[in-house]
Design an enzyme around this catalytic site. Sequence first.
Site, PDB file in Angstrom:
ATOM      1  N   ARG A 237     -10.309  67.858  33.401  1.00  0.00           N
ATOM      2  CA  ARG A 237      -9.883  66.556  33.912  1.00  0.00           C
ATOM      3  C   ARG A 237     -11.128  65.793  34.349  1.00  0.00           C
ATOM      4  O   ARG A 237     -12.029  66.359  34.989  1.00  0.00           O
ATOM      5  CB  ARG A 237      -8.935  66.711  35.113  1.00  0.00           C
ATOM      6  CG  ARG A 237      -7.504  67.109  34.735  1.00  0.00           C
ATOM      7  CD  ARG A 237      -6.753  65.989  34.008  1.00  0.00           C
ATOM      8  NE  ARG A 237      -5.400  66.368  33.580  1.00  0.00           N
ATOM      9  CZ  ARG A 237      -5.074  66.882  32.398  1.00  0.00           C
ATOM     10  NH1 ARG A 237      -5.991  67.096  31.489  1.00  0.00           N
ATOM     11  NH2 ARG A 237      -3.823  67.172  32.115  1.00  0.00           N
ATOM     12  N   GLU A 266      -8.608  56.920  31.980  1.00  0.00           N
ATOM     13  CA  GLU A 266      -8.442  56.947  30.527  1.00  0.00           C
ATOM     14  C   GLU A 266      -7.403  55.919  30.097  1.00  0.00           C
ATOM     15  O   GLU A 266      -6.372  55.811  30.760  1.00  0.00           O
ATOM     16  CB  GLU A 266      -8.023  58.355  30.091  1.00  0.00           C
ATOM     17  CG  GLU A 266      -9.118  59.381  30.403  1.00  0.00           C
ATOM     18  CD  GLU A 266      -8.706  60.825  30.140  1.00  0.00           C
ATOM     19  OE1 GLU A 266      -7.521  61.069  29.836  1.00  0.00           O
ATOM     20  OE2 GLU A 266      -9.566  61.707  30.263  1.00  0.00           O
ATOM     21  N   HIS A 285     -10.307  62.509  24.685  1.00  0.00           N
ATOM     22  CA  HIS A 285      -9.252  63.429  25.147  1.00  0.00           C
ATOM     23  C   HIS A 285      -8.456  64.011  23.966  1.00  0.00           C
ATOM     24  O   HIS A 285      -7.241  63.819  23.864  1.00  0.00           O
ATOM     25  CB  HIS A 285      -8.312  62.713  26.130  1.00  0.00           C
ATOM     26  CG  HIS A 285      -7.632  63.684  27.066  1.00  0.00           C
ATOM     27  ND1 HIS A 285      -7.361  63.391  28.375  1.00  0.00           N
ATOM     28  CD2 HIS A 285      -7.164  64.960  26.884  1.00  0.00           C
ATOM     29  CE1 HIS A 285      -6.756  64.421  28.954  1.00  0.00           C
ATOM     30  NE2 HIS A 285      -6.635  65.391  28.057  1.00  0.00           N
TER      31      HIS A 285
HETATM   32  P1  NAD Z   1      -4.420  77.866  34.172  1.00  0.00           P
HETATM   33  O1  NAD Z   1      -3.505  77.540  35.285  1.00  0.00           O
HETATM   34  O2  NAD Z   1      -4.101  79.034  33.284  1.00  0.00           O
HETATM   35  O3  NAD Z   1      -5.893  78.117  34.756  1.00  0.00           O
HETATM   36  C1  NAD Z   1      -6.459  77.372  35.788  1.00  0.00           C
HETATM   37  C2  NAD Z   1      -7.285  78.317  36.641  1.00  0.00           C
HETATM   38  O4  NAD Z   1      -7.964  77.535  37.623  1.00  0.00           O
HETATM   39  C3  NAD Z   1      -6.444  79.357  37.370  1.00  0.00           C
HETATM   40  O5  NAD Z   1      -6.953  80.642  37.148  1.00  0.00           O
HETATM   41  C4  NAD Z   1      -6.571  78.939  38.836  1.00  0.00           C
HETATM   42  O6  NAD Z   1      -6.531  80.040  39.730  1.00  0.00           O
HETATM   43  C5  NAD Z   1      -7.924  78.260  38.823  1.00  0.00           C
HETATM   44  N1  NAD Z   1      -8.118  77.419  39.996  1.00  0.00           N
HETATM   45  C6  NAD Z   1      -7.199  76.674  40.661  1.00  0.00           C
HETATM   46  N2  NAD Z   1      -7.757  76.071  41.737  1.00  0.00           N
HETATM   47  C7  NAD Z   1      -9.038  76.455  41.741  1.00  0.00           C
HETATM   48  C8  NAD Z   1     -10.123  76.184  42.603  1.00  0.00           C
HETATM   49  N3  NAD Z   1      -9.964  75.401  43.708  1.00  0.00           N
HETATM   50  N4  NAD Z   1     -11.309  76.722  42.331  1.00  0.00           N
HETATM   51  C9  NAD Z   1     -11.478  77.528  41.245  1.00  0.00           C
HETATM   52  N5  NAD Z   1     -10.483  77.838  40.393  1.00  0.00           N
HETATM   53  C10 NAD Z   1      -9.287  77.310  40.629  1.00  0.00           C
HETATM   54  O7  NAD Z   1      -4.578  76.534  33.328  1.00  0.00           O
HETATM   55  P2  NAD Z   1      -5.156  76.384  31.842  1.00  0.00           P
HETATM   56  O8  NAD Z   1      -4.052  76.456  30.846  1.00  0.00           O
HETATM   57  O9  NAD Z   1      -6.330  77.270  31.681  1.00  0.00           O
HETATM   58  O10 NAD Z   1      -5.626  74.840  31.889  1.00  0.00           O
HETATM   59  C11 NAD Z   1      -6.692  74.438  32.722  1.00  0.00           C
HETATM   60  C12 NAD Z   1      -6.795  72.935  32.761  1.00  0.00           C
HETATM   61  O11 NAD Z   1      -7.179  72.451  31.473  1.00  0.00           O
HETATM   62  C13 NAD Z   1      -5.494  72.185  33.051  1.00  0.00           C
HETATM   63  O12 NAD Z   1      -5.235  72.092  34.433  1.00  0.00           O
HETATM   64  C14 NAD Z   1      -5.737  70.824  32.442  1.00  0.00           C
HETATM   65  O13 NAD Z   1      -6.281  69.968  33.431  1.00  0.00           O
HETATM   66  C15 NAD Z   1      -6.802  71.085  31.380  1.00  0.00           C
HETATM   67  N6  NAD Z   1      -6.319  70.824  30.005  1.00  0.00           N
HETATM   68  C16 NAD Z   1      -6.978  69.894  29.268  1.00  0.00           C
HETATM   69  C17 NAD Z   1      -6.577  69.634  27.970  1.00  0.00           C
HETATM   70  C18 NAD Z   1      -7.324  68.621  27.092  1.00  0.00           C
HETATM   71  O14 NAD Z   1      -6.778  68.161  26.088  1.00  0.00           O
HETATM   72  N7  NAD Z   1      -8.555  68.235  27.385  1.00  0.00           N
HETATM   73  C19 NAD Z   1      -5.471  70.312  27.436  1.00  0.00           C
HETATM   74  C20 NAD Z   1      -4.827  71.290  28.213  1.00  0.00           C
HETATM   75  C21 NAD Z   1      -5.273  71.546  29.512  1.00  0.00           C
END
Ligand code: NAD
Length: 320
Positions: A237, A266, A285
């Site tokens: 993000r 965005e 994105h």
């Molecule tokens: P997920 O929930 O499996 O993993 C997120 C991880 O971040 C978890 O392990 C969680 O414990 C950790 N986390 C939460 N708060 C934290 C903190 N304060 N400090 C450190 N770690 C922390 O999610 P995911 O499926 O791996 O997706 C991650 C992110 O990717 C989503 O939240 C989304 O913003 C982003 N995303 C982007 C796209 C894109 O097109 N660019 C697509 C999908 C997801």
Amino acid sequence: MKIVVLDGYTENPGDLSWKGLESLGELTVYDRTPEEQVVERIGRAEAVYTNKTPISAQTIKSCPNLRFIGVLATGYNIVDIHAAGEAGVAVSNIPSYGTDAVAQYAIALLLELCHHAGFHADCVKAGEWTRCKDWCFWKYPLTELAGKTMGIIGFGRIGRRTAVIAEALGMKVLAYDRYQDKDLETDNCRYVDLEELLACSDVISLHCPLFPETEKIINRQTIAKMKKGVLIINTSRGKLVEEADLREGLDSGKIGGAAVDVVSTEPIQEDNPLLGAKNILITPHIAWAPRESRQRLMDIAVENLIQFMAGTPQHVVNKP
Ligand code: NAD
């Protein structure tokens, strides 16, 4: 049941089908919805889907029939989930549709920073190789990743998948997460605190969600703790990064390069400081968007509503 999709175009620009949702009720799909029309378009619907159109506490209050908000994405920061919970509205996200695609894309961005393949191909098209005195040329420093260290902030689904690919490239991985699963540690991959990750990584890739505590986690202070020449990848993000500080780091050479698929607002605004930065790659994105992952997203979006209607809601991110 009345179902409204507020911004369906990016999920399905015409190469997928809405039939699954159509079979569950009276469906209206809008390509996109301006903020001032959100309430009117939800109207008396019980289920609404949004990808990036914000659903505020005020909207939830103004739509008393609403029972289900489906987010057509993993990150659900555009919905006021607490207000939804208080109003008894379930919010479901789509947690794992894009794990492989986003991890692949994070590495694609990293490889582009290491080789600038697209840029060099454009140079060849523009005749630079034909005019070259030597049998080869390169216009950026080229970087080998084997033996280097990748720091992953947020070691969830996408972070872990990115780590597997990084390890296949011969990299060591340092992971920072608020929860640690020690079973995931290997000879090449271990958990560290944020300080150690910042100090020891050659590449830092962001994979944590946008929460108040992660907002601007990349800022002047954290950048100061990084190695000179570090590469930064953001496919998570935009607001995880204080963009003016990232620009300062890039322009000064402290940061060797950055590749971001997401920015604070965005589509990107003309005055976004990253637009003029040195050694930046910005993409619009697209990490999530291969057809395969959008189809998976569609299937899970339908299943989320089926399960909600059956009284066994899944992927609920709030407490309705
Ligand atoms: P997920 O929930 O499996 O993993 C997120 C991880 O971040 C978890 O392990 C969680 O414990 C950790 N986390 C939460 N708060 C934290 C903190 N304060 N400090 C450190 N770690 C922390 O999610 P995911 O499926 O791996 O997706 C991650 C992110 O990717 C989503 O939240 C989304 O913003 C982003 N995303 C982007 C796209 C894109 O097109 N660019 C697509 C999908 C997801």
